[in-house]
Design a protein around this motif. Structure first.
Motif, mmCIF file in Angstrom:
data_model
loop_
_atom_site.group_PDB
_atom_site.id
_atom_site.type_symbol
_atom_site.label_atom_id
_atom_site.label_comp_id
_atom_site.label_asym_id
_atom_site.label_seq_id
_atom_site.Cartn_x
_atom_site.Cartn_y
_atom_site.Cartn_z
ATOM 1 N N GLY A 1 30.312 11.479 -12.249
ATOM 2 C CA GLY A 1 29.741 12.721 -12.790
ATOM 3 C C GLY A 1 28.508 12.489 -13.635
ATOM 4 N N GLU A 2 28.486 13.143 -14.790
ATOM 5 C CA GLU A 2 27.289 13.085 -15.644
ATOM 6 C C GLU A 2 27.024 11.685 -16.194
ATOM 7 O OE1 GLU A 2 27.934 16.057 -18.591
ATOM 8 O OE2 GLU A 2 27.855 17.685 -17.149
ATOM 9 N N ASP A 3 28.106 10.877 -16.317
ATOM 10 C CA ASP A 3 27.951 9.527 -16.873
ATOM 11 C C ASP A 3 27.468 8.517 -15.830
ATOM 12 O OD1 ASP A 3 28.949 10.543 -19.224
ATOM 13 O OD2 ASP A 3 31.025 10.043 -18.736
ATOM 14 N N ALA A 4 27.312 8.957 -14.582
ATOM 15 C CA ALA A 4 26.970 8.024 -13.507
ATOM 16 C C ALA A 4 25.583 7.412 -13.706
ATOM 17 C CB ALA A 4 27.031 8.747 -12.170
ATOM 18 N N ALA A 5 25.472 6.136 -13.330
ATOM 19 C CA ALA A 5 24.189 5.427 -13.423
ATOM 20 C C ALA A 5 23.284 5.878 -12.255
ATOM 21 C CB ALA A 5 24.449 3.928 -13.336
ATOM 22 N N PRO A 6 21.953 5.743 -12.421
ATOM 23 C CA PRO A 6 21.039 6.163 -11.342
ATOM 24 C C PRO A 6 21.336 5.496 -10.010
ATOM 25 C CG PRO A 6 19.818 5.696 -13.349
ATOM 26 C CD PRO A 6 21.234 5.307 -13.611
ATOM 27 N N TRP A 7 21.679 4.174 -10.024
ATOM 28 C CA TRP A 7 21.950 3.470 -8.764
ATOM 29 C C TRP A 7 23.191 4.050 -8.086
ATOM 30 C CZ3 TRP A 7 26.669 1.173 -8.155
ATOM 31 C CH2 TRP A 7 27.374 0.830 -9.302
ATOM 32 N N ALA A 8 24.178 4.496 -8.905
ATOM 33 C CA ALA A 8 25.394 5.084 -8.321
ATOM 34 C C ALA A 8 25.055 6.426 -7.665
ATOM 35 C CB ALA A 8 26.455 5.268 -9.397
ATOM 36 N N ARG A 9 24.137 7.170 -8.298
ATOM 37 C CA ARG A 9 23.710 8.459 -7.705
ATOM 38 C C ARG A 9 23.005 8.210 -6.378
ATOM 39 N NH1 ARG A 9 24.235 12.296 -11.785
ATOM 40 N NH2 ARG A 9 24.096 11.371 -13.851
ATOM 41 N N LEU A 10 22.171 7.164 -6.400
ATOM 42 C CA LEU A 10 21.386 6.837 -5.211
ATOM 43 C C LEU A 10 22.296 6.497 -4.027
ATOM 44 C CD1 LEU A 10 18.256 6.575 -4.845
ATOM 45 C CD2 LEU A 10 18.592 4.104 -4.931
ATOM 46 N N ALA B 1 30.192 10.735 -7.406
ATOM 47 C CA ALA B 1 31.236 11.768 -7.331
ATOM 48 C C ALA B 1 32.146 11.451 -6.150
ATOM 49 C CB ALA B 1 30.601 13.142 -7.188
ATOM 50 N N ILE B 2 32.677 10.228 -6.178
ATOM 51 C CA ILE B 2 33.473 9.726 -5.048
ATOM 52 C C ILE B 2 34.622 10.670 -4.702
ATOM 53 C CG2 ILE B 2 35.147 7.900 -4.432
ATOM 54 C CD1 ILE B 2 33.209 5.925 -5.767
ATOM 55 N N PHE B 3 35.307 11.185 -5.732
ATOM 56 C CA PHE B 3 36.539 11.935 -5.485
ATOM 57 C C PHE B 3 36.299 13.326 -4.895
ATOM 58 C CE2 PHE B 3 37.513 8.975 -9.031
ATOM 59 C CZ PHE B 3 38.253 8.096 -8.263
ATOM 60 N N SER B 4 35.039 13.731 -4.824
ATOM 61 C CA SER B 4 34.783 15.018 -4.164
ATOM 62 C C SER B 4 33.960 14.831 -2.882
ATOM 63 C CB SER B 4 34.072 15.971 -5.135
ATOM 64 O OG SER B 4 32.891 15.376 -5.602
ATOM 65 N N ARG B 5 33.704 13.563 -2.516
ATOM 66 C CA ARG B 5 32.958 13.295 -1.274
ATOM 67 C C ARG B 5 33.834 13.600 -0.046
ATOM 68 N NH1 ARG B 5 28.323 13.561 -2.938
ATOM 69 N NH2 ARG B 5 27.523 11.999 -4.355
ATOM 70 N N ARG B 6 33.165 14.008 1.021
ATOM 71 C CA ARG B 6 33.910 14.386 2.230
ATOM 72 C C ARG B 6 34.719 13.221 2.800
ATOM 73 N NH1 ARG B 6 29.533 18.253 5.176
ATOM 74 N NH2 ARG B 6 29.734 19.961 3.731
ATOM 75 N N TRP B 7 34.126 12.014 2.781
ATOM 76 C CA TRP B 7 34.824 10.867 3.363
ATOM 77 C C TRP B 7 36.103 10.554 2.594
ATOM 78 C CZ3 TRP B 7 35.496 6.725 0.117
ATOM 79 C CH2 TRP B 7 34.592 6.580 -0.936
ATOM 80 N N PHE B 8 36.064 10.762 1.254
ATOM 81 C CA PHE B 8 37.269 10.502 0.461
ATOM 82 C C PHE B 8 38.329 11.571 0.741
ATOM 83 C CE2 PHE B 8 39.872 10.936 -3.396
ATOM 84 C CZ PHE B 8 40.388 9.658 -3.449
#
Lengths: 335, 262
Positions: A43-52, A57-64
């Motif tokens: 979420g808001e605490d995510a690092a830029p590389w994680a956003r990239l 937001a792994i837990f709301s991604r379609r693949w998850f």
């Protein structure tokens, strides 16, 4: 593949869907995804590389969600295929897990959440939702009073020598030794200069300051002491013979946040509940939770509004799953 | 008696259970009366420490890392008695576990603090006590698994007995952790308005639970017994360790109040 093989395909696929092999692939995959989401700030605490990389937001991604869905299908197929062969404890455990997943799906699809910012005396019937829309409540809410209950009182401490802190009080002078006494006149947890003189910006102790009366040799003087600027009184005070003074403010610990509300229906007050942390208001399928307050605006309360039709389903799963596991623990055949 | 005195008695008792039970196990005795009595005394002393802390704090002593560690030690001591009349080697295992846990507790000990608003709920006692008991049971499972892996280098009971103990402990732990997660979710729904928010503590508790259920499936459907299952119990306790300590100190979330002494 001949015609006969094609006919077999659905049956084989169905068997695979309920197979343990699929579970032994899916469970580690879910595990790995959860570990990723559990280690990488979301979420808001995510690092830029994680956003990239789309890992914010792994837990709301379609693949998850697809993984969870497939796991649910695996459980459902397994439970149906082994309706007669699976022992009751194991079957109950599987069904319990499945019910929790279904409840989660219902929560994801149908739950509504919003935030209510309540000012004293104002009546509110709509709350801005997380998706930018507005949630209309079937009743109105009015904040009568918001209080922050505390354990004990705030403490003001003054040290004239290292490690020897004395409580500063308004009614009683603290003896600092060498004929010097100090008495608290007034204090500000978050000092600022307002239009009408010193005031506090908020209840948060961001810039604690105290106006103190110092008596030395029968002579009284007033000093401003700042926790964050300990040398201020040396630079701006007139009495140069004072000992080193260190002021420290320790606010009392928060005991509870309490919102006294009035619930209105058709313009009439129908209830006067007290909402606090762990004591939400339940009304007409909606729940109002004490979620915060605004330190910059004393008296303003922040409530979380929620409606979740998935909760009863999930709770049913919370009964079935442990029941199945408990029976498993006593199931000698399963050893 | 003060909390500190109770803890000292518990530590001596745990040491006694370790050596008493261990001596019995090395000598090939199935039961060790000395080890069992000392372990029971340890459990009583830890109960005394928790009661003393409860009286001092004015609330259930489960709100800090230190308090929960003492509870895990308490649960470790008593859980052993659920296994076939508490054999000598299990007394030794529990004694070692309690001693290690009390050592850790001493490192993070802090004064009893009043409860923050989020923890003022009857769910504190239910949720934390059940979850900590699950951790205690997993610790015993890992102890048995570790002992199984060290056979040949360390005298002890028959491998089959250690394997059976580890399996039963994992089954019990999976049940307890499921109840712990469920009660936590119900509490979260009462406190924050959502029963699951993928908070790091929730996520890691789920990871731990999935990890152990995977171990059970591998054992039942792929015959991962003996050494393989023992390795799984050791890997499982690493997950428990991260969920219990790692999340508190390395990650921030809704459970951040659980770290440190307050």
């Amino acid at each position: 593949m001949n015609k006969r093989d094609w006919r077999r395909f659905p049956a084989a696929g169905w068997r695979q869907l309920g197979g343990v092999s699929l579970f032994l692939v899916l469970a580690p995959a879910v595990l790995a995804a959860c570990i990723l989401g559990g280690v990488i700030p979301q979420g808001e605490d995510a690092a830029p590389w994680a956003r990239l990389l789309g890992l914010d937001a792994i837990f709301s991604r379609r693949w998850f969600l697809a993984l969870l869905g497939l796991l649910g299908l695996n459980l459902a197929a397994c439970s149906l295929q082994r309706l007669r062969t699976l022992r009751l404890p194991v079957w109950l455990t599987h069904v319990g897990m499945l019910v929790i997943l279904l409840g989660g799906l219902l929560t994801g699809l149908a739950s509504r959440h919003a935030t209510l910012v309540l000012e004293p005396g104002k009546t509110v019937a709509e709350a801005p939702a997380r998706d930018g829309t507005s949630l209309a409540l079937p009743f109105s809410v009015r904040l009568v009073r918001f209080t922050v209950e505390k354990y004990g009182t705030d403490r003001h401490l003054l040290a004239a020598a290292p490690g020897e802190e004395l409580p500063l009080e308004t009614g009683r002078a603290a003896d600092l030794g060498r004929g010097v006494t100090a008495r608290l006149l007034t204090a500000y947890p978050d000092f600022m200069m307002g239009d009408h003189g010193p005031t506090t910006r908020s209840a948060d102790p961001r810039n604690p300051a105290a106006l103190v009366e110092i008596r030395r040799g029968g002579k009284a003087s007033r000093l401003w002491l700042f926790e964050r600027f300990p040398l201020f009184y040396r630079e701006h005070g007139t009495d140069k013979g004072l000992p080193d003074l260190l002021y420290r403010f320790t606010p009392a610990r928060v005991k509870q946040f309490v919102s006294e509300l009035e619930v209105l229906e058709n313009g009439k007050v129908v209830a006067a509940p007290r909402v606090a942390v762990n004591s939400p208001l339940h009304r007409r399928g909606w729940r109002l939770y004490q979620s915060g307050y605004d330190p910059a605006r004393p008296g303003v309360s922040i409530l979380q509004v929620s409606r979740d039709p998935g909760t009863p389903v999930v709770y049913l799963g919370f009964v079935l799953l442990p029941l199945g596991l408990l029976l498993t623990a006593f199931d000698r055949r399963g050893k | 008696m003060t909390e500190g005195t109770w803890l000292n008695v518990a530590l001596v008792g745990a040491g006694g259970a370790l050596f008493g039970g261990g001596w019995g196990a090395v000598r090939g005795h199935e039961r060790s009366k000395c080890g069992r009595v000392l372990l029971a005394a340890t459990g009583v002393a830890l109960g005394g420490a928790l009661v003393a802390r409860w009286r001092a704090a004015g609330h259930a002593p489960l709100s800090s890392q230190y308090e929960s560690l003492v509870f895990v030690a308490f649960a470790t001591a008593w859980s052993t008695f659920a296994w076939r009349g508490s054999p000598a080697w299990a007394n030794a295992l529990a004694g070692l576990g309690v001693a290690l846990l009390l050592g850790l507790a001493a490192l993070v000990r802090g004064p009893a603090e009043p409860l923050v608003p989020a923890l003022q709920s009857n769910w504190l006692l239910i949720h934390v006590a059940i979850t900590m008991t699950a951790y205690a049971v997993f610790l015993l499972a890992a102890g048995a698994g570790g002992w199984l892996l060290l056979r040949g280098r360390l005298p002890g009971p028959p491998p089959k007995e250690l394997d059976g103990f580890a399996y039963r402990a994992v089954v019990g732990g999976v049940f307890l952790l499921a109840v712990g997660i469920a009660t936590g979710a119900v509490w979260a729904n009462e406190a924050w308005g959502t029963w699951w928010s993928w908070d790091p503590k929730e996520t890691w508790a789920l990871i731990t639970w999935i990890g152990y259920t995977l171990a059970l499936h591998l054992r039942r459907t792929r015959a991962w017994r003996g050494d393989r299952f023992a390795w799984l119990t050791v890997a499982g306790i690493a997950l428990v360790g991260f969920t219990y300590f790692g999340v508190n100190y390395l990650l921030t979330g809704l459970h951040s109040y659980a770290s440190g002494g307050s």
